[in-house]
Design a protein around this motif. Structure first.
Motif, PDB file in Angstrom:
ATOM      1  N   PHE A  53     -73.312 -40.113  19.791  1.00  0.00           N
ATOM      2  CA  PHE A  53     -74.628 -39.917  20.407  1.00  0.00           C
ATOM      3  C   PHE A  53     -75.371 -38.728  19.782  1.00  0.00           C
ATOM      4  O   PHE A  53     -76.158 -38.052  20.450  1.00  0.00           O
ATOM      5  CB  PHE A  53     -74.515 -39.706  21.926  1.00  0.00           C
ATOM      6  CG  PHE A  53     -73.843 -40.809  22.665  1.00  0.00           C
ATOM      7  CD1 PHE A  53     -74.426 -42.070  22.756  1.00  0.00           C
ATOM      8  CD2 PHE A  53     -72.605 -40.618  23.276  1.00  0.00           C
ATOM      9  CE1 PHE A  53     -73.803 -43.108  23.449  1.00  0.00           C
ATOM     10  CE2 PHE A  53     -71.970 -41.639  23.963  1.00  0.00           C
ATOM     11  CZ  PHE A  53     -72.564 -42.883  24.041  1.00  0.00           C
ATOM     12  N   SER A  54     -75.111 -38.414  18.499  1.00  0.00           N
ATOM     13  CA  SER A  54     -75.845 -37.319  17.863  1.00  0.00           C
ATOM     14  C   SER A  54     -77.325 -37.673  17.800  1.00  0.00           C
ATOM     15  O   SER A  54     -77.707 -38.850  17.689  1.00  0.00           O
ATOM     16  CB  SER A  54     -75.294 -37.033  16.466  1.00  0.00           C
ATOM     17  OG  SER A  54     -75.464 -38.146  15.610  1.00  0.00           O
ATOM     18  N   ALA A  55     -78.177 -36.653  17.884  1.00  0.00           N
ATOM     19  CA  ALA A  55     -79.613 -36.877  18.053  1.00  0.00           C
ATOM     20  C   ALA A  55     -80.412 -36.410  16.843  1.00  0.00           C
ATOM     21  O   ALA A  55     -80.112 -35.372  16.250  1.00  0.00           O
ATOM     22  CB  ALA A  55     -80.101 -36.143  19.303  1.00  0.00           C
ATOM     23  N   THR A  56     -81.440 -37.183  16.499  1.00  0.00           N
ATOM     24  CA  THR A  56     -82.395 -36.820  15.456  1.00  0.00           C
ATOM     25  C   THR A  56     -83.804 -37.016  16.007  1.00  0.00           C
ATOM     26  O   THR A  56     -84.111 -38.072  16.572  1.00  0.00           O
ATOM     27  CB  THR A  56     -82.215 -37.697  14.203  1.00  0.00           C
ATOM     28  OG1 THR A  56     -80.876 -37.556  13.715  1.00  0.00           O
ATOM     29  CG2 THR A  56     -83.187 -37.287  13.112  1.00  0.00           C
ATOM     30  N   VAL A  57     -84.657 -35.990  15.861  1.00  0.00           N
ATOM     31  CA  VAL A  57     -86.044 -36.091  16.314  1.00  0.00           C
ATOM     32  C   VAL A  57     -86.867 -36.809  15.252  1.00  0.00           C
ATOM     33  O   VAL A  57     -86.802 -36.463  14.061  1.00  0.00           O
ATOM     34  CB  VAL A  57     -86.635 -34.699  16.605  1.00  0.00           C
ATOM     35  CG1 VAL A  57     -88.117 -34.805  16.970  1.00  0.00           C
ATOM     36  CG2 VAL A  57     -85.851 -34.026  17.716  1.00  0.00           C
ATOM     37  N   ILE A  58     -87.616 -37.815  15.691  1.00  0.00           N
ATOM     38  CA  ILE A  58     -88.447 -38.610  14.781  1.00  0.00           C
ATOM     39  C   ILE A  58     -89.909 -38.434  15.172  1.00  0.00           C
ATOM     40  O   ILE A  58     -90.287 -38.635  16.334  1.00  0.00           O
ATOM     41  CB  ILE A  58     -88.054 -40.099  14.852  1.00  0.00           C
ATOM     42  CG1 ILE A  58     -86.574 -40.280  14.459  1.00  0.00           C
ATOM     43  CG2 ILE A  58     -88.948 -40.933  13.937  1.00  0.00           C
ATOM     44  CD1 ILE A  58     -86.072 -41.695  14.655  1.00  0.00           C
ATOM     45  N   ASN A  59     -90.733 -38.040  14.192  1.00  0.00           N
ATOM     46  CA  ASN A  59     -92.190 -37.885  14.392  1.00  0.00           C
ATOM     47  C   ASN A  59     -92.525 -36.940  15.537  1.00  0.00           C
ATOM     48  O   ASN A  59     -93.597 -37.070  16.151  1.00  0.00           O
ATOM     49  CB  ASN A  59     -92.852 -39.251  14.638  1.00  0.00           C
ATOM     50  CG  ASN A  59     -92.683 -40.197  13.454  1.00  0.00           C
ATOM     51  OD1 ASN A  59     -92.696 -39.745  12.302  1.00  0.00           O
ATOM     52  ND2 ASN A  59     -92.519 -41.479  13.721  1.00  0.00           N
ATOM     53  N   GLY A  60     -91.623 -36.043  15.855  1.00  0.00           N
ATOM     54  CA  GLY A  60     -91.917 -35.017  16.856  1.00  0.00           C
ATOM     55  C   GLY A  60     -91.909 -35.476  18.293  1.00  0.00           C
ATOM     56  O   GLY A  60     -92.013 -34.664  19.212  1.00  0.00           O
ATOM     57  N   ARG A  61     -91.736 -36.821  18.547  1.00  0.00           N
ATOM     58  CA  ARG A  61     -91.864 -37.323  19.908  1.00  0.00           C
ATOM     59  C   ARG A  61     -90.723 -38.232  20.341  1.00  0.00           C
ATOM     60  O   ARG A  61     -90.569 -38.518  21.526  1.00  0.00           O
ATOM     61  CB  ARG A  61     -93.183 -38.116  20.084  1.00  0.00           C
ATOM     62  CG  ARG A  61     -94.418 -37.316  19.843  1.00  0.00           C
ATOM     63  CD  ARG A  61     -95.224 -37.136  21.119  1.00  0.00           C
ATOM     64  NE  ARG A  61     -94.470 -36.634  22.242  1.00  0.00           N
ATOM     65  CZ  ARG A  61     -94.285 -35.324  22.467  1.00  0.00           C
ATOM     66  NH1 ARG A  61     -94.729 -34.425  21.654  1.00  0.00           N
ATOM     67  NH2 ARG A  61     -93.633 -34.941  23.546  1.00  0.00           N
ATOM     68  N   SER A  62     -89.940 -38.714  19.389  1.00  0.00           N
ATOM     69  CA  SER A  62     -88.859 -39.654  19.713  1.00  0.00           C
ATOM     70  C   SER A  62     -87.515 -39.073  19.310  1.00  0.00           C
ATOM     71  O   SER A  62     -87.422 -38.223  18.422  1.00  0.00           O
ATOM     72  CB  SER A  62     -89.078 -41.003  18.998  1.00  0.00           C
ATOM     73  OG  SER A  62     -90.283 -41.601  19.438  1.00  0.00           O
ATOM     74  N   VAL A  63     -86.482 -39.564  19.974  1.00  0.00           N
ATOM     75  CA  VAL A  63     -85.119 -39.126  19.689  1.00  0.00           C
ATOM     76  C   VAL A  63     -84.288 -40.360  19.357  1.00  0.00           C
ATOM     77  O   VAL A  63     -84.223 -41.309  20.135  1.00  0.00           O
ATOM     78  CB  VAL A  63     -84.496 -38.394  20.889  1.00  0.00           C
ATOM     79  CG1 VAL A  63     -83.050 -37.986  20.575  1.00  0.00           C
ATOM     80  CG2 VAL A  63     -85.313 -37.166  21.256  1.00  0.00           C
ATOM     81  N   GLU A  64     -83.632 -40.319  18.190  1.00  0.00           N
ATOM     82  CA  GLU A  64     -82.752 -41.403  17.780  1.00  0.00           C
ATOM     83  C   GLU A  64     -81.307 -40.979  18.029  1.00  0.00           C
ATOM     84  O   GLU A  64     -80.868 -39.927  17.574  1.00  0.00           O
ATOM     85  CB  GLU A  64     -82.952 -41.732  16.309  1.00  0.00           C
ATOM     86  CG  GLU A  64     -82.099 -42.914  15.838  1.00  0.00           C
ATOM     87  CD  GLU A  64     -82.306 -43.226  14.371  1.00  0.00           C
ATOM     88  OE1 GLU A  64     -82.854 -44.308  14.069  1.00  0.00           O
ATOM     89  OE2 GLU A  64     -81.925 -42.377  13.536  1.00  0.00           O
ATOM     90  N   LEU A  65     -80.566 -41.829  18.730  1.00  0.00           N
ATOM     91  CA  LEU A  65     -79.172 -41.576  19.048  1.00  0.00           C
ATOM     92  C   LEU A  65     -78.271 -42.470  18.208  1.00  0.00           C
ATOM     93  O   LEU A  65     -78.558 -43.657  18.033  1.00  0.00           O
ATOM     94  CB  LEU A  65     -78.895 -41.844  20.531  1.00  0.00           C
ATOM     95  CG  LEU A  65     -79.707 -41.044  21.550  1.00  0.00           C
ATOM     96  CD1 LEU A  65     -79.342 -41.477  22.970  1.00  0.00           C
ATOM     97  CD2 LEU A  65     -79.477 -39.547  21.379  1.00  0.00           C
ATOM     98  N   THR A  66     -77.172 -41.909  17.725  1.00  0.00           N
ATOM     99  CA  THR A  66     -76.189 -42.699  16.983  1.00  0.00           C
ATOM    100  C   THR A  66     -75.223 -43.357  17.968  1.00  0.00           C
ATOM    101  O   THR A  66     -75.190 -43.014  19.150  1.00  0.00           O
ATOM    102  CB  THR A  66     -75.412 -41.815  16.005  1.00  0.00           C
ATOM    103  OG1 THR A  66     -74.725 -40.788  16.746  1.00  0.00           O
ATOM    104  CG2 THR A  66     -76.349 -41.175  14.992  1.00  0.00           C
ATOM    105  N   PRO A  67     -74.418 -44.317  17.507  1.00  0.00           N
ATOM    106  CA  PRO A  67     -73.494 -45.010  18.408  1.00  0.00           C
ATOM    107  C   PRO A  67     -72.487 -44.077  19.070  1.00  0.00           C
ATOM    108  O   PRO A  67     -72.160 -42.995  18.562  1.00  0.00           O
ATOM    109  CB  PRO A  67     -72.792 -46.013  17.480  1.00  0.00           C
ATOM    110  CG  PRO A  67     -73.780 -46.276  16.398  1.00  0.00           C
ATOM    111  CD  PRO A  67     -74.465 -44.952  16.167  1.00  0.00           C
ATOM    112  N   GLY A  68     -72.001 -44.529  20.215  1.00  0.00           N
ATOM    113  CA  GLY A  68     -71.002 -43.764  20.946  1.00  0.00           C
ATOM    114  C   GLY A  68     -70.533 -44.554  22.155  1.00  0.00           C
ATOM    115  O   GLY A  68     -71.096 -45.608  22.488  1.00  0.00           O
ATOM    116  N   ARG A  69     -69.495 -44.016  22.801  1.00  0.00           N
ATOM    117  CA  ARG A  69     -68.936 -44.653  23.988  1.00  0.00           C
ATOM    118  C   ARG A  69     -68.738 -43.606  25.074  1.00  0.00           C
ATOM    119  O   ARG A  69     -68.500 -42.431  24.785  1.00  0.00           O
ATOM    120  CB  ARG A  69     -67.605 -45.338  23.652  1.00  0.00           C
ATOM    121  CG  ARG A  69     -67.727 -46.450  22.626  1.00  0.00           C
ATOM    122  CD  ARG A  69     -66.376 -47.042  22.266  1.00  0.00           C
ATOM    123  NE  ARG A  69     -65.517 -46.049  21.619  1.00  0.00           N
ATOM    124  CZ  ARG A  69     -64.261 -46.283  21.232  1.00  0.00           C
ATOM    125  NH1 ARG A  69     -63.725 -47.481  21.434  1.00  0.00           N
ATOM    126  NH2 ARG A  69     -63.552 -45.337  20.651  1.00  0.00           N
TER     127      ARG A  69
END
Length: 357
Positions: A53-69
């Protein structure tokens, strides 16, 4: 029926039943452990992007989460591909704190990632997760700082992770710990070698006893820098224990029941042996009292005693000082005598030197 139990192969007249509801499952699963990400922490450090569930901010307004359980509210959740969530804009002049959560929703019958919006404020506070059995149950993944005037959002990791289970050892707990991952608590349940039953922790700094259980350990609080002492009539009694990692509590008494003084080597202070060496990074002070009812040795009937564990590579004993016998303006003098018919009491908590600092 007043008594209900589950899950069994079939229903019976004693209240056993094979089928359970979602609410019953949640109640049962909650006993297996609390909410956590299904990723066991076994290393002494991690890169943020290496975690689920690591997070990356996209375009200053969205958060992308990686897979996880994860397990949330007793239900298992798995994210199998990257997922992007959008944080609502904040055009106000006050900052806001949101959260990204995993929410188990019993009424809808699913577990999903959601964004929970906070309120703009001069001192914003993130919303607390919902934890209502049979309804909605949330586990926070990230706290999101949402600046005023639509500034770039900033996520901060708040997710709880799994860790190694506590284990017990019938003996040789420290040797057993050599084969266990970082983050493991080990309980020595027999304690061979005269030690007390205790809890230990395997951490990034190595193996350390966290606390002793049961009775305190005994030790002999002998004196250092002694030039002369009575051949009999002096008793030494001490008790100590670890109360926290690398922290020792002890109390001790030197009881001189003879009529002969215990004297130090000329020009030196008497020293008091500690149950465990003290960390010398800063030097440490311990305190005590000398009871001297016959006012012998040039000392009053009752006076305070200060012990100094010198700064350096760790001290096995404390050098003892008492108030000047002439005037308070002279400060502390070396303690050079424990008079006959007197008792020296020492009680202190100090940092030990387990890590050889």
């Amino acid at each position: 029926m007043a008594e209900v139990s589950y899950p069994y192969a079939e229903s019976n007249a004693s209240g056993g039943t094979p089928a359970i509801s979602e609410a019953q499952w949640q109640a049962m699963a909650a006993m297996w452990g609390g909410d956590r990400v299904d990723f066991r922490l076994t290393s002494d450090s991690y890169a943020a992007n290496s975690l689920p569930f690591s997070a990356t901010v996209i375009n200053g307004r969205s958060v992308e989460l990686t897979p996880g359980r994860a397990i949330v509210g007793g239900f298992y959740y798995q994210l199998t591909a990257n997922l992007t969530v959008t944080i609502e804009a904040n055009p106000t002049t006050k900052a806001r704190k949101d959260t990204i959560v995993i929410r188990t929703d019993i009424p809808t019958g699913s577990t999903n990632v959601k964004v929970v919006k906070g309120q703009p404020s001069n001192s914003p506070v993130a919303p607390q997760p919902q934890r209502s059995a049979g309804q909605q149950w949330e586990m926070v993944l990230y706290e999101i700082n949402v600046p005023a005037l639509n500034g770039t959002i900033q996520p901060s990791n708040r997710m709880p992770f799994d860790m190694g289970p506590r284990v017990g050892a019938p003996w040789n707990a420290q040797a057993t710990a050599d084969f266990l991952p970082v983050g493991t608590f080990v309980y020595d349940l027999d304690s061979n070698g005269g030690d007390s039953q205790h809890e230990s922790f395997v951490g990034r700094d190595g193996y350390v006893v966290a606390r002793h259980f049961g009775k305190s350990r005994t030790y002999t609080p002998s004196l250092m820098n002694v030039s002369s002492q009575p051949s009999s009539g002096v008793s030494y009694k001490g008790r100590w224990r670890y109360t926290a990692p690398n922290m020792v509590f002890f109390s001790a008494i030197v009881d001189n029941t003879s009529s002969t003084d215990i004297k130090s080597i000329s020009g030196s202070a008497l020293g008091f042996v500690l149950p465990q060496a003290a960390c010398g990074q800063t030097g440490q002070v311990i305190s005590g009292h000398l009871r001297n009812p016959e006012k012998k040795g040039g000392l009053p009937n009752f006076c305070s005693v200060q012990g100094l564990c010198w700064q350096g590579q760790g001290a096995s004993y404390a050098t003892l000082f008492v108030p000047s016998d002439s005037t308070l303006k002279e400060g502390l003098d070396l303690l050079t005598v424990i008079p006959g018919k007197s008792q020296l009491y020492i009680t202190a908590t100090y940092e030990a030197n387990v890590f050889s600092e």
